[in-house]
Design an enzyme around this catalytic site. Sequence first.
Site, mmCIF file in Angstrom:
data_model
loop_
_atom_site.group_PDB
_atom_site.id
_atom_site.type_symbol
_atom_site.label_atom_id
_atom_site.label_comp_id
_atom_site.label_asym_id
_atom_site.label_seq_id
_atom_site.Cartn_x
_atom_site.Cartn_y
_atom_site.Cartn_z
ATOM 1 C CB ALA A 63 41.854 44.572 45.783
ATOM 2 N N GLY A 106 42.365 41.586 41.718
ATOM 3 C CA GLY A 106 40.984 41.254 42.066
ATOM 4 C C GLY A 106 40.049 41.383 40.870
ATOM 5 C CD GLU A 109 42.252 37.443 42.985
ATOM 6 O OE1 GLU A 109 42.197 38.640 43.348
ATOM 7 O OE2 GLU A 109 42.723 36.543 43.690
ATOM 8 C CD GLU A 129 46.810 39.957 42.709
ATOM 9 O OE1 GLU A 129 47.547 39.570 41.768
ATOM 10 O OE2 GLU A 129 45.582 39.830 42.685
#
Length: 708
Positions: A63, A106, A109, A129
């Site tokens: 992200a 992300g 993911e 993270e």
Amino acid sequence: MNDSVHLQNHNEIAVITIDNPPVNALSPAVIEGLLAAFAQSEADDTVNAIVLTGAGKTFIAGADIREFGKIVSGQSRGRALLDLIDRVENCRKPVIMAIHGTAFGGGLELAMAGHYRLADPGAQVGQPEVKLGLIPGAGGTQRLPRLAGVAKAVEMCAEGNPVKAEDAARLGILDGMVRGDLVAEAITFAREVAGKSIPKTRERTEKLGDASQNAAIFAAARETARKKQRNLIAPLAAIDAVEAATQLPFDEGIALERRLFNECLFSDQSKALIHVFFGEREVARVPDIPKETPTLPVNTAAVVGAGTMGSGIAMVFANAGIPVLVKETEQAALDRGLATIQKNYANSVKRGRFTQQFADERMQLITPTLSYDGFSQIDMVIEAVFEGMALKKQVFAELDRMCKPGAILASNTSTLNVDEIAASTSRPESVIGTHFFSPANVMRLLEIVRGRASSKEVVATCMQLAKKLGKVGVLVGNCRGFVGNRMFHPYIREATFLVEEGASVEAVDKALYDFGMAMGPLATGDLAGLDVGWRIRKEYRHLEKPDVRQAFAADRLCELGRYGQKTGAGWYKYDENRRPIPDPAVADLVRRWSAEAGIPHREIPSQEIVERCIYALVNEGARILEEGYALRAVDIDIIYINGYGFPAYRGGPMWYADTVGLRRVYDRICEFERQHGELWTPAPLLKKLAESNRTFASFIREPGATAA
Ligand code: 3H9
């Protein structure tokens, strides 16, 4: 689609490429572009399958970390990535992820929501993270255990370390590795699976284990996290979220993950760790030295002095693949240095950090010598001899004669004046300080000390070299102790004062350890050797003001031969394994010495211990910042986190002071000044910022007004 997402049709296979340099972070524009590209590909009857890949050096690094501030400030709900991930997993056409470089956070993911994952052998996947004080927030804690099994998923989410493609394929995170052209192979694969049933990660349960096995995995993970990631909330939250994957239906697991992710995101810890992430990159930027500044090649190096520091520095160069000469004046000292290096490599092999072959190759790069022969070919020399000005000057005068023009001449001094050292050469522009931290082959910090005459090329080369050596290089100005040790002095002074005022040695160390420091200040003194500070204090005694209080207890311990770990006793006693044991004799001695000096003993709460020591760091840091010996407050933070064991989750001393509030810090320092006198005079910058309700992070100096 838009500037950061491209879509091409390759004979019935849609290829969607993310193009958001430098690391293809999932910015709002990327997410929007991907949603549009998937919608179009799904609606296009000529498309049978979809390949998703990344342009440039990587797939997706995660992200966009810069967006998190918007979620915290309420400007964004931050759900867009979850929506994209649902859309991809529910796509009616098979989605093949073609991964090179990194699929992190992300990025992984999103990849796990795809139906197949192929990767280049050099790729890495991970859920890092937790290093930002977060947990995976887009399904990672729910999908990873379904692919990799519970134990590996817990480890990856709670510790945050990456996994190489080969291991990821073995674990089931990847479906295969591709040695040729990744995208071309992914297209071929897409044709094979088009029209067949589509596997969804969320529907898989076969790797979720059974309750009793899982209970043992989670208990062990929690114990490790409490020990190795002391005081951190994110690792435990990550474990809770993975545990939910084994206990709850998928959608409920996702909801729990979301709640825990938000709790972490809004925490001070995550804000601090994100500050550190960007800070470690910010310190590489030097305002008056642009990126295009030419640098000098450093293909060969030499270290003068094979003591603890010299041998560690030689290993740093060898580990980076740079051949290095190690010079001593006597054979016995050279042998001792080489033996230390050999022992360190053997330990690394034993602990599994290096293979025997890697260690052997590194040893081959280290050449011991008793003379300056060969120095005329060397690109960079690091002097690491005993910390005394006369000796350093002599060595630099010799290097000036022996080294080729343009060679970088660096000193590993930790306190001495780099300009004075440079003046003993005919080329002060080539002279710089490179202050490594002990053990040099382990500690990440490198203070790069800019002399008055150091050329921009030399500074730029050293900043770049730091990264190559696996260090965080921070540029500092040439003042006594530079940034780190200059601040450490008042920190240790306060720790000693507190003992002299009645706090026990253990209470002082415990308060700071509980605050998050890697070690208490007094135990640190014992490790470094109390005689080091004693020697420096004796040398500078003439500068002390007679009416200003001086700490005496450590010096008295030295007079008794208690130098710390190396003599088996200092603030503590040490057993044969160098374990510290509280020593009642020290308590008795200090009580007597304090009584003689007229210092009454009293109960000192742990909060005061922390404030006295940490605010002493902050006050000195403020002076350093104002005087321009550090470029920015974040540079000080990065120094303290990487060189002095300051907890990263508190963001460094200056960030920590900002979070407490500078007004509060300033008021407390004023109180200390009233109680303890001029050693506590608040730094003018602290006063100014506190009175105008500002932070250190917001402080920007006039351009040019800096010594760093
Ligand atoms: C996440 O994914 C949360 C999700 O679970 C859920 C969300 C709902 N964002 O390190 P470099 C910048 S959290 C924004 O020097 P390298 C970096 O600041 C994220 N920017 O390169 C730098 O900028 P500048 C989980 C990012 O080759 C430039 O890119 N992911 C991001 O040495 C180059 O970076 C991570 O934690 C980002 N995600 O190393 C991975 N990543 O040039 C974080 C980098 O202005 N990233 N930048 O200074 C890394 O670990 C390294 O950057 C990487 C490349 C290994 C990828």
